[in-house]
Design a protein around this motif. Sequence first.
Motif, PDB file in Angstrom:
ATOM      1  N   ASP A 225       8.968   8.047   5.140  1.00  0.00           N
ATOM      2  CA  ASP A 225       8.583   7.628   3.923  1.00  0.00           C
ATOM      3  C   ASP A 225       8.578   9.031   2.888  1.00  0.00           C
ATOM      4  O   ASP A 225       9.015   8.818   1.771  1.00  0.00           O
TER       5      ASP A 225
ATOM      6  N   SER B 225      10.620   8.670  -0.530  1.00  0.00           N
ATOM      7  CA  SER B 225      10.185   8.862  -2.000  1.00  0.00           C
ATOM      8  C   SER B 225      10.838   9.764  -2.806  1.00  0.00           C
ATOM      9  O   SER B 225      10.561   9.423  -4.013  1.00  0.00           O
TER      10      SER B 225
ATOM     11  N   GLY C 104       6.049   2.645   0.683  1.00  0.00           N
ATOM     12  CA  GLY C 104       4.992   2.176   1.134  1.00  0.00           C
ATOM     13  C   GLY C 104       4.946   1.165   2.266  1.00  0.00           C
ATOM     14  O   GLY C 104       6.155   0.761   2.796  1.00  0.00           O
TER      15      GLY C 104
ATOM     16  N   ARG D 192       7.988  -1.395   6.103  1.00  0.00           N
ATOM     17  CA  ARG D 192       8.233  -0.079   5.367  1.00  0.00           C
ATOM     18  C   ARG D 192       9.303  -0.318   3.979  1.00  0.00           C
ATOM     19  O   ARG D 192      10.316  -0.739   4.385  1.00  0.00           O
TER      20      ARG D 192
ATOM     21  N   ARG E 231       0.895  -1.239   0.141  1.00  0.00           N
ATOM     22  CA  ARG E 231      -0.116  -0.054  -0.048  1.00  0.00           C
ATOM     23  C   ARG E 231       0.972   1.357  -0.069  1.00  0.00           C
ATOM     24  O   ARG E 231       1.414   1.328   0.918  1.00  0.00           O
ATOM     25  N   HIS E 232       0.792   1.972  -0.969  1.00  0.00           N
ATOM     26  CA  HIS E 232       1.723   3.078  -1.122  1.00  0.00           C
ATOM     27  C   HIS E 232       1.440   4.319  -0.381  1.00  0.00           C
ATOM     28  O   HIS E 232       0.177   4.660   0.097  1.00  0.00           O
ATOM     29  N   THR E 233       2.471   5.111   0.251  1.00  0.00           N
ATOM     30  CA  THR E 233       2.161   6.321   0.898  1.00  0.00           C
ATOM     31  C   THR E 233       2.675   7.536   0.039  1.00  0.00           C
ATOM     32  O   THR E 233       2.162   8.549  -0.055  1.00  0.00           O
TER      33      THR E 233
ATOM     34  N   GLN F 203      -2.742   3.208  -5.588  1.00  0.00           N
ATOM     35  CA  GLN F 203      -2.763   3.264  -4.394  1.00  0.00           C
ATOM     36  C   GLN F 203      -2.270   1.921  -3.808  1.00  0.00           C
ATOM     37  O   GLN F 203      -1.700   1.919  -2.448  1.00  0.00           O
TER      38      GLN F 203
END
Length: 323
Positions: free
Chosen positions: A114, A118, A66, A83, A34-36, A96
């Motif tokens: 995160d 990224s 994520g 993570r 699940r991406h952040t 998502q």
Amino acid sequence: MTHAIRLHQTGGPEVLQLETVDVGDPGPGQARVRHTYIAVNFIDIYFRTGRYPLPLPNGLGSDAVGVVEAVGAGVTDVKVGDRVGYLLGPQGAYAQVRVMPAEVLIPLPAGVSDRTASTLMMKGLTAQYLFRQVYPLKGGETILYHAAAGGVGLVACQWARAMGVTMIGTVSTDEKAEVARANGCTHTIVTSREDIAKRVRELTDGRGVPVVYDSVGKDTLSASLDSLQPRGTLVSNGTTSGPVVIDTNLLAVKGSLWVTRPAMVHYATPRPHMLAMADELFGHVLAGRIRGEPKQQFALAEAADAHRALESRRTTGATVLVP
């Protein structure tokens, strides 16, 4: 069900469509993430426009961070709740949630957020392989780096400073020059009003530099070659202005020059090598020598706007999407 950006044809930013997709459970050797945050890179534009072929319909995006939601049979390198970030694997990061090969997932250290990670998965590891592998810098060199205020460029500025490398960086505006210098670029050349090769020669007492890192391509090729010392190396690591075509006879005339066109996949595999690259990068981050924060942030549904901003050169540093 979840949301993802898909494209059914190549073209302008308008071909990026937000769709509902079924993700499903991970199979053997896979993990569901699940991406952040999702990174936006210039290479995404190459895929969107068709410069780099991509089977259609397809997703878009190469790197994100994520949390692991589920793992398939045989997965031992990551577990639920970890993570992680990634920069290799199939296109489709603009989503998502997605299922990924577990072997490309990189665990994130506790001290790296995160949001910071990224901006560094593709961009930071690109700086690592350019500076530490493609043309290994030892410290003390003077180099020319194009697009010094870009996403990779700002990491490169900091990495050069950490290594004691004198970096001459090209930028398109005075504002971007200030940003590059603030991140460690020693000298900046504003390409809208300065002759690149002439200025490089001035800064190096006529010697030129041993290596040029050129992600711009067609528009800067001549200046890059003219900035090199005899037997110098042109690292052609991007073509944002168009493809590079080189007459090999010209390389001899200009000083028996070397040219390489590196690709991440050949430097970041196998997995132990990729993890070692990440360890070096995150070591700099944890020590405070390299920092990464998004300069531009868009919602996932605004991916087309993110592409417009990147293509128009209105951005500095990293751009991310938030699912």
